[in-house]
Motif scaffolding. Structure first.
Motif, PDB file in Angstrom:
ATOM      1  N   TYR A  97     -86.738  72.160 -34.418  1.00  0.00           N
ATOM      2  CA  TYR A  97     -85.670  71.814 -33.476  1.00  0.00           C
ATOM      3  C   TYR A  97     -86.147  72.101 -32.059  1.00  0.00           C
ATOM      4  O   TYR A  97     -87.169  72.769 -31.842  1.00  0.00           O
ATOM      5  CB  TYR A  97     -84.415  72.646 -33.761  1.00  0.00           C
ATOM      6  CG  TYR A  97     -83.762  72.367 -35.097  1.00  0.00           C
ATOM      7  CD1 TYR A  97     -82.743  71.416 -35.212  1.00  0.00           C
ATOM      8  CD2 TYR A  97     -84.145  73.072 -36.245  1.00  0.00           C
ATOM      9  CE1 TYR A  97     -82.124  71.173 -36.442  1.00  0.00           C
ATOM     10  CE2 TYR A  97     -83.533  72.825 -37.471  1.00  0.00           C
ATOM     11  CZ  TYR A  97     -82.531  71.880 -37.561  1.00  0.00           C
ATOM     12  OH  TYR A  97     -81.927  71.633 -38.768  1.00  0.00           O
ATOM     13  N   HIS A  98     -85.380  71.606 -31.071  1.00  0.00           N
ATOM     14  CA  HIS A  98     -85.695  71.888 -29.671  1.00  0.00           C
ATOM     15  C   HIS A  98     -84.506  72.564 -28.985  1.00  0.00           C
ATOM     16  O   HIS A  98     -84.351  73.758 -29.066  1.00  0.00           O
ATOM     17  CB  HIS A  98     -86.118  70.601 -28.946  1.00  0.00           C
ATOM     18  CG  HIS A  98     -87.493  70.127 -29.300  1.00  0.00           C
ATOM     19  ND1 HIS A  98     -87.749  69.357 -30.409  1.00  0.00           N
ATOM     20  CD2 HIS A  98     -88.688  70.357 -28.702  1.00  0.00           C
ATOM     21  CE1 HIS A  98     -89.049  69.119 -30.495  1.00  0.00           C
ATOM     22  NE2 HIS A  98     -89.649  69.710 -29.459  1.00  0.00           N
ATOM     23  N   SER A 106     -79.236  63.338 -26.872  1.00  0.00           N
ATOM     24  CA  SER A 106     -80.619  62.902 -26.716  1.00  0.00           C
ATOM     25  C   SER A 106     -81.408  63.345 -27.939  1.00  0.00           C
ATOM     26  O   SER A 106     -80.973  64.239 -28.677  1.00  0.00           O
ATOM     27  CB  SER A 106     -81.237  63.494 -25.444  1.00  0.00           C
ATOM     28  OG  SER A 106     -81.667  64.821 -25.667  1.00  0.00           O
ATOM     29  N   PRO A 107     -82.585  62.726 -28.178  1.00  0.00           N
ATOM     30  CA  PRO A 107     -83.392  63.108 -29.348  1.00  0.00           C
ATOM     31  C   PRO A 107     -83.824  64.566 -29.339  1.00  0.00           C
ATOM     32  O   PRO A 107     -84.158  65.117 -30.390  1.00  0.00           O
ATOM     33  CB  PRO A 107     -84.597  62.171 -29.254  1.00  0.00           C
ATOM     34  CG  PRO A 107     -84.120  60.999 -28.480  1.00  0.00           C
ATOM     35  CD  PRO A 107     -83.172  61.572 -27.476  1.00  0.00           C
ATOM     36  N   MET A 108     -83.816  65.210 -28.196  1.00  0.00           N
ATOM     37  CA  MET A 108     -84.279  66.597 -28.108  1.00  0.00           C
ATOM     38  C   MET A 108     -83.141  67.602 -28.225  1.00  0.00           C
ATOM     39  O   MET A 108     -83.375  68.805 -28.244  1.00  0.00           O
ATOM     40  CB  MET A 108     -85.003  66.829 -26.772  1.00  0.00           C
ATOM     41  CG  MET A 108     -86.166  65.894 -26.532  1.00  0.00           C
ATOM     42  SD  MET A 108     -87.487  66.099 -27.762  1.00  0.00           S
ATOM     43  CE  MET A 108     -88.163  67.654 -27.231  1.00  0.00           C
ATOM     44  N   HIS A 300     -84.349  64.946 -34.782  1.00  0.00           N
ATOM     45  CA  HIS A 300     -84.099  64.186 -33.547  1.00  0.00           C
ATOM     46  C   HIS A 300     -82.601  64.057 -33.305  1.00  0.00           C
ATOM     47  O   HIS A 300     -81.920  63.225 -33.914  1.00  0.00           O
ATOM     48  CB  HIS A 300     -84.741  62.802 -33.639  1.00  0.00           C
ATOM     49  CG  HIS A 300     -86.225  62.832 -33.810  1.00  0.00           C
ATOM     50  ND1 HIS A 300     -87.079  63.327 -32.840  1.00  0.00           N
ATOM     51  CD2 HIS A 300     -87.020  62.455 -34.840  1.00  0.00           C
ATOM     52  CE1 HIS A 300     -88.332  63.233 -33.259  1.00  0.00           C
ATOM     53  NE2 HIS A 300     -88.319  62.721 -34.475  1.00  0.00           N
ATOM     54  N   GLY A 301     -82.099  64.898 -32.439  1.00  0.00           N
ATOM     55  CA  GLY A 301     -80.694  64.828 -32.058  1.00  0.00           C
ATOM     56  C   GLY A 301     -79.758  64.923 -33.247  1.00  0.00           C
ATOM     57  O   GLY A 301     -79.896  65.786 -34.121  1.00  0.00           O
ATOM     58  N   SER A 303     -79.433  62.675 -35.596  1.00  0.00           N
ATOM     59  CA  SER A 303     -79.912  61.928 -36.755  1.00  0.00           C
ATOM     60  C   SER A 303     -80.250  62.865 -37.910  1.00  0.00           C
ATOM     61  O   SER A 303     -80.910  63.895 -37.731  1.00  0.00           O
ATOM     62  CB  SER A 303     -81.157  61.118 -36.384  1.00  0.00           C
ATOM     63  OG  SER A 303     -81.736  60.528 -37.543  1.00  0.00           O
ATOM     64  N   ASN A 306     -84.713  62.903 -40.779  1.00  0.00           N
ATOM     65  CA  ASN A 306     -85.770  63.875 -41.090  1.00  0.00           C
ATOM     66  C   ASN A 306     -85.232  65.095 -41.815  1.00  0.00           C
ATOM     67  O   ASN A 306     -85.943  65.708 -42.626  1.00  0.00           O
ATOM     68  CB  ASN A 306     -86.496  64.294 -39.809  1.00  0.00           C
ATOM     69  CG  ASN A 306     -87.478  63.234 -39.345  1.00  0.00           C
ATOM     70  OD1 ASN A 306     -87.805  62.302 -40.083  1.00  0.00           O
ATOM     71  ND2 ASN A 306     -87.952  63.373 -38.121  1.00  0.00           N
TER      72      ASN A 306
END
Length: 439
Positions: A97-98, A106-108, A300-301, A303, A306
């Motif tokens: 994760y970020h 956002s994806p991050m 990714h955000g 989603s 994954n």
């Protein structure tokens, strides 16, 4: 009479000057007294014993020289040490994760509520979450890890880790790893502070390096080969020493910025002292995975793609598509929905137990949907009896590890999702090595 005669013969033996005459006199006296002489005893003994054949003589000598007549030595009744057996069949999914906020976008960035939902699904699945350091110890051959396990990581060092992710992880007792880069630690704004990092370290947080600058390690920016090598060494070594000095830890793990690396970068990182290096290549970790290329599934955000891939093990559905029943689940009357044997966390002495699950309280089961999986063996041919609604499996050989995990899948109806019950029991290996009590 006989005793006095023997005494008389003994006295005469001391006085007589001639041995031969004395022997003759003694023999006559002994016969008169009814006493058998030693010579007569020997003759009678030889006459009574049958003559042994050469084969019988050889057999007699063999028996007399064997260990049959040795003194029996009782074995030590203390348990013998059980040799450690490493399980090389484990599989680990590393999540990456970020940043975390109240809302995604956002994806991050993943929302706090979405992250909490994912962690809840993992908790209910029963799949263990382990620290990355356990994977290293496993690969060094020092300890075993669960047959299937999850590792949680976060990159960069955003304050949202402490605000949104940390409380959820702490609630579930999940360990995790935060990868920090030197230029974004304790600088204010949305960066993690030293105090926040130290607080999380007290509750399962491990710290790894994410370089000094978070630049791509293959971007030369006009540097020649020699300067590039010096810069790369600084990115790896300086960030490691920076974290070790400020946190008082041994920093042994590194996350490649953007997941970009090459063989020379990996080799240099290992020489600097890193022992685990993680990528972003959506692959699970097994015994054969190079320690410098441990795969991760980056979330990714909002989603779930994954996340689903990461939490699906050996063909089973992911943790969000199955309905997981806890081993202790009860119906509205307080009855156990599933009765398991051996019971969860039970310590059993039988190294070849029968594994059973009684499903009668679930009311209906589609027989062909029942599948059992035993760690270290895989999917097994368990027997399901529709009349009693009991699933059973007799282990074909003795367990050699002290922990056994079992997963049972089934459907109650064709239009419903698979339901999964996972549990584990322990095996008292030492008990098997205690000699039986002597009578």
């Amino acid at each position: 009479m006989r005793f006095s005669t023997i005494c008389l013969l003994a006295a005469l033996s001391c006085l007589a000057p001639s041995c031969k005459r004395l022997e003759a006199k003694l023999d006559r006296l002994a016969r008169l007294a009814g006493i058998t002489t030693p010579a007569e005893e020997e003759a009678q003994k030889k006459k009574a014993e049958p003559v042994l054949t050469p084969e019988q003589q050889a057999l007699e000598a063999k028996v007399l020289n064997s260990a049959v007549f040795e003194t029996v030595k009782h074995e030590d009744v203390a348990p013998k040490a059980v040799a450690f057996e490493l399980n090389k069949s484990s599989t680990v999914a590393i999540l990456g994760y970020h940043d975390f906020k109240e809302r995604g976008g956002s994806p991050m960035i993943i929302s706090g509520s979405k992250f909490a939902e994912q962690m809840k699904a993992i908790k209910e699945s029963g799949i263990p979450v382990i620290p990355l350091s356990d994977v290293l110890e496993w690969r060094k051959g020092r300890k075993n890890i669960p047959e299937e396990a999850i590792v949680i990581t976060m990159d960069d060092g955003w304050e949202g880790v402490h605000t949104y992710a940390y409380p959820v992880l702490k609630e579930h007792g999940f360990p995790f790893t935060v990868y920090l880069y030197k230029k974004y630690v304790n600088i204010g704004g949305r960066s993690l502070s030293w105090d926040q990092i130290r607080e999380m370290m007290k509750h399962g947080c491990e710290v790894g390096s994410h370089s000094v600058s978070h630049e791509s390690l293959r971007n030369k920016k006009g540097r020649n080969d020699a300067d590039q090598q010096l810069w790369l060494l600084g990115e790896l070594k300086d960030s490691k020493e920076f974290l070790e000095k400020n946190l008082g830890i041994a920093c042994t793990s590194f996350a490649y910025p953007f997941g970009i690396f090459d063989e020379s970068t990996t080799e240099l990182a290992l020489q600097v002292g890193y022992e685990t290096l993680v990528t972003v290549n959506n692959q699970k970790v097994n015994w054969d995975t190079p320690m410098g290329k441990l795969g991760r599934y980056i979330i990714h955000g909002e989603s779930d793609t994954n996340f689903k891939l990461a939490t699906s093990f050996r063909g089973r559905g992911d943790v969000s598509s199955n309905h997981f029943l806890t081993a202790s689940a009860k119906d509205e009357k307080g009855n156990a929905l599933v009765e398991l044997s051996p019971v969860p966390e039970e310590l059993v002495k039988d190294r070849q137990p029968v594994i059973q699950a009684k499903l009668a309280n679930l009311k209906t089961i589609i027989p062909e949907s029942v599948k059992m999986r035993v760690a270290g063996i895989g999917t097994v041919p368990a027997q399901y009896d529709p009349a009693t609604m009991v699933v059973s499996y007799q282990l074909p050989y003795k367990l050699r590890r002290e922990d056994c995990a079992v997963t049972l899948n089934f459907k109650r109806a064709a239009d419903q999702p698979d339901e999964v019950v996972s549990w584990r029991f322990k095996v008292d290996l030492a008990a098997a090595y205690v000699p039986a009590k002597l009578p």
